[in-house]
Write an enzyme that holds these catalytic residues in place. Structure first.
Site, short mmCIF file in Angstrom:
data_model
loop_
_atom_site.label_atom_id
_atom_site.label_comp_id
_atom_site.label_asym_id
_atom_site.label_seq_id
_atom_site.Cartn_x
_atom_site.Cartn_y
_atom_site.Cartn_z
N HIS A 1 38.62 45.20 49.66
CA HIS A 1 37.60 45.90 49.22
C HIS A 1 36.24 45.59 49.38
O HIS A 1 35.76 46.40 49.86
CB HIS A 1 37.86 45.53 47.78
N LYS B 1 43.59 48.38 47.52
CA LYS B 1 42.67 46.63 48.62
C LYS B 1 43.21 45.41 46.92
O LYS B 1 43.14 45.48 45.99
CB LYS B 1 41.53 48.17 47.51
N ASP C 1 43.93 57.68 46.27
CA ASP C 1 43.73 55.58 47.40
C ASP C 1 43.05 55.38 45.33
O ASP C 1 42.56 56.26 44.48
CB ASP C 1 41.92 56.08 47.20
N TYR D 1 40.49 48.76 40.26
CA TYR D 1 40.08 50.17 39.25
C TYR D 1 41.03 50.20 37.98
O TYR D 1 40.53 51.33 36.81
CB TYR D 1 40.16 51.59 40.29
#
Ligand code: A2P
Length: 314
Positions: A99, A66, A32, A37
């Site tokens: 997200h 996302k 994930d 990120y």
């Protein structure tokens, strides 16, 4: 979608490559990540390295990423998607999630993801969820994405997507752990055929330690006393009991770790089973306590898209 995935929030590109490679070697098949990120390139490199070594094929891996809160306009969905596809460089994405239901000022400036005005209020914009979801559907139709879903949406927002879509959300990803169990929302999603993944299943122990050091009164879920007898009985760690409890509720877990010992520990949860009574005892521990948060400025709290307002029961 494998029940245990490797979470990657707060890991750098290089850390992530090493973690993904180690994870795949020990049997993880679900990773994930997210545009936000900033480690999709590291994730993709780790997966490609293992494909090149013949350890896995692309189709053995379930990869989630996302759409960020800065790209919640119909025009920008594909801008973000193309960036994620290029960074990952593994062909398609298995699951692409919105997200957040709440959009911040659309921007290419990746150094300022939560822009504010001079008074410090966040610059947000009203999201047209129907139009953005239509673009998510087009991503599936194009074959770039296998399935789509949402993250941090409340029941009202999920129902809106169900009522205004051709392709239904396959998955909801939300914070979920023993102090924030989200029973009603999980039941609602399961009743609609939407799978649920829980992030922060260990209650974000890093943040809890920081808050404690700053003098705040917090309880780390890993220290929850109710877990002690279960740890002894099953010869498992607190983390393993917490993760096992989630998967027995049909919740997919994505504990983040870059430490191989803890990654292995988080995967070794398939050789024991909590009894119904033990499950019920843990269910009593809910405090409706969220430990991950958006920056909650006035504009965020007053937005029509804020998912956790007083009028949203869950
Ligand atoms: P590390 O990467 O050093 O292992 P959550 O997914 O609930 O937010 O938790 C993530 C945090 O928990 C990370 O800081 C991670 O640190 C730590 N962590 C991951 N697995 C375990 C485990 N089995 N026991 C204790 N801490 C863990």
């Amino acid at each position: 979608m494998p029940l245990v995935g490797l979470g990657t929030l707060h890991a750098t590109d290089d850390e992530t490559t090493a973690a993904v490679e180690a994870a795949i070697d020990m049997g993880y098949r679900h990773i994930d990540t997210a545009y936000l990120y900033f480690n999709e390139a590291g994730v993709g490199r780790g997966i490609r390295n293992k494909i090149a070594q013949g350890v896995i094929k692309r189709e053995d891996i379930f990869l989630t990423t996302k759409l960020p809160h800065t790209h919640l306009t119909p025009e920008r969905v594909h801008v973000a998607l193309e960036k994620s596809l290029a960074r990952l460089d593994i062909g398609y994405i298995d699951l692409y999630l919105m997200h957040s239901p709440l959009g911040f000022l659309p921007t290419e400036d990746e150094t300022n993801l939560y822009p504010t005005d001079a008074q410090g209020n966040h610059l947000i914009h009203d999201v047209d969820h129907k139009a953005v979801w239509r673009e998510m559907e087009k991503a599936v139709e194009s074959g770039k994405v296998r399935s789509i879903g949402v993250s941090n949406f409340n029941r009202r927002q999920i129902q809106f997507i169900l009522d205004n879509s051709t392709i239904k959300p396959a998955n909801l990803q939300i914070e979920c752990h023993i102090y924030y169990q989200q029973k009603e929302l999980v039941n609602y999603c399961h009743s609609k055929g939407i799978s649920v993944s829980g992030y922060g299943p260990l209650g974000n122990p890093g943040l809890m330690a920081k808050l404690k050091a700053a003098g705040k009164q917090v309880t780390n879920v890993l220290d929850e006393p109710t877990l002690q007898p279960l740890m002894k009985k099953y010869n498992k760690s607190a983390a393993q009991i917490l993760l096992r409890w989630e998967i027995q509720r049909d919740i997919i877990v994505i504990p983040k770790s870059t430490n191989p010992k803890r990654m292995q520990e988080n995967l070794d949860i398939f050789d024991f089973k909590l009894t119904a009574e033990e499950m019920d005892n843990i269910a009593k521990l809910d405090q409706k306590l969220r430990v991950y948060a958006l920056p909650f400025s006035k504009n965020v709290l007053e937005s029509k898209d804020f998912p956790w307002g007083p009028n949203d029961p869950y």
